[in-house]
Scaffold this motif. Sequence first.
Motif, PDB file in Angstrom:
ATOM      1  N   LEU A  25       0.819  -1.211   0.000  1.00  0.00           N
ATOM      2  CA  LEU A  25       0.000   0.000   0.000  1.00  0.00           C
ATOM      3  C   LEU A  25       0.852   1.260   0.000  1.00  0.00           C
ATOM      4  N   ARG A  26       0.331   2.276  -0.683  1.00  0.00           N
ATOM      5  CA  ARG A  26       0.982   3.590  -0.744  1.00  0.00           C
ATOM      6  C   ARG A  26      -0.069   4.674  -0.519  1.00  0.00           C
ATOM      7  N   PRO A  27       0.344   5.854  -0.090  1.00  0.00           N
ATOM      8  CA  PRO A  27      -0.612   6.963  -0.039  1.00  0.00           C
ATOM      9  C   PRO A  27      -1.219   7.170  -1.422  1.00  0.00           C
ATOM     10  N   GLY A  28      -2.512   7.431  -1.454  1.00  0.00           N
ATOM     11  CA  GLY A  28      -3.222   7.630  -2.700  1.00  0.00           C
ATOM     12  C   GLY A  28      -3.915   6.389  -3.211  1.00  0.00           C
ATOM     13  N   ASP A  29      -3.525   5.221  -2.704  1.00  0.00           N
ATOM     14  CA  ASP A  29      -4.165   3.975  -3.128  1.00  0.00           C
ATOM     15  C   ASP A  29      -5.589   3.881  -2.603  1.00  0.00           C
ATOM     16  N   VAL A  30      -6.432   3.221  -3.397  1.00  0.00           N
ATOM     17  CA  VAL A  30      -7.782   2.880  -2.970  1.00  0.00           C
ATOM     18  C   VAL A  30      -7.946   1.384  -3.158  1.00  0.00           C
ATOM     19  N   VAL A  31      -8.427   0.731  -2.111  1.00  0.00           N
ATOM     20  CA  VAL A  31      -8.764  -0.683  -2.171  1.00  0.00           C
ATOM     21  C   VAL A  31     -10.236  -0.784  -1.828  1.00  0.00           C
ATOM     22  N   THR A  32     -11.025  -1.332  -2.753  1.00  0.00           N
ATOM     23  CA  THR A  32     -12.444  -1.507  -2.493  1.00  0.00           C
ATOM     24  C   THR A  32     -12.696  -2.938  -2.037  1.00  0.00           C
ATOM     25  N   LEU A  33     -13.567  -3.069  -1.055  1.00  0.00           N
ATOM     26  CA  LEU A  33     -13.895  -4.359  -0.455  1.00  0.00           C
ATOM     27  C   LEU A  33     -15.394  -4.582  -0.592  1.00  0.00           C
ATOM     28  N   THR A  34     -15.772  -5.526  -1.457  1.00  0.00           N
ATOM     29  CA  THR A  34     -17.185  -5.825  -1.643  1.00  0.00           C
ATOM     30  C   THR A  34     -17.475  -7.239  -1.168  1.00  0.00           C
ATOM     31  N   GLY A  35     -18.739  -7.485  -0.928  1.00  0.00           N
ATOM     32  CA  GLY A  35     -19.197  -8.789  -0.465  1.00  0.00           C
ATOM     33  C   GLY A  35     -20.364  -8.593   0.477  1.00  0.00           C
ATOM     34  N   GLY A  36     -21.109  -9.643   0.695  1.00  0.00           N
ATOM     35  CA  GLY A  36     -22.271  -9.569   1.568  1.00  0.00           C
ATOM     36  C   GLY A  36     -21.890  -9.380   3.028  1.00  0.00           C
ATOM     37  N   LEU A  37     -22.915  -9.186   3.852  1.00  0.00           N
ATOM     38  CA  LEU A  37     -22.706  -9.076   5.294  1.00  0.00           C
ATOM     39  C   LEU A  37     -22.023 -10.353   5.792  1.00  0.00           C
ATOM     40  N   GLY A  38     -20.972 -10.192   6.576  1.00  0.00           N
ATOM     41  CA  GLY A  38     -20.272 -11.334   7.144  1.00  0.00           C
ATOM     42  C   GLY A  38     -19.306 -12.031   6.204  1.00  0.00           C
ATOM     43  N   ALA A  39     -19.041 -11.442   5.027  1.00  0.00           N
ATOM     44  CA  ALA A  39     -18.165 -12.086   4.050  1.00  0.00           C
ATOM     45  C   ALA A  39     -16.687 -11.973   4.390  1.00  0.00           C
TER      46      ALA A  39
END
Length: 151
Positions: A25-39
């Motif tokens: 990871l670096r400043p400026g990075d975006v990591v998106t985390l998707t998934g259902g509740l409890g995934a």
Amino acid sequence: MRRGEERLADVAATAAVGARLAAVLRPGDVVTLTGGLGAGKTSLARGVLAALGLAGEAPSPTFAIVQPYDPPEVRLPILHVDLYRLDDPAEVDELGLEEARRDAALLVEWPERAGAGRWPEALALDLAMAPDGARRLTWEAPDAWDGRWPR
């Protein structure tokens, strides 16, 4: 754009993915985390934060929406964001995330609530529950992540 998939047997395996992510990871990075509740979205984010030096368990940002972490608490400024409670994508603009990205990385749960195409340069991680209780991690890494993900 590169894509991949990985089976995560348990919470420890999910945290290990977070540790691998923390290393690149670096400043400026975006990591998106998707998934259902409890995934496992928050578990993965906790793995990132622990690998960056956070002592103790990070709280879920569901109610705070944005939970910031700064040195010396962690080695890299991180904003752990949970957009679950937002009703309108326009509300994301009020959070100041783009300005904060200059100095911090963003871990964004429920990014679909921000509207389609919000972070096209993001590393997109999706977690799904498998019938045996494990998790299936699928990812899409844009060119900005070449040489960093997968790791």
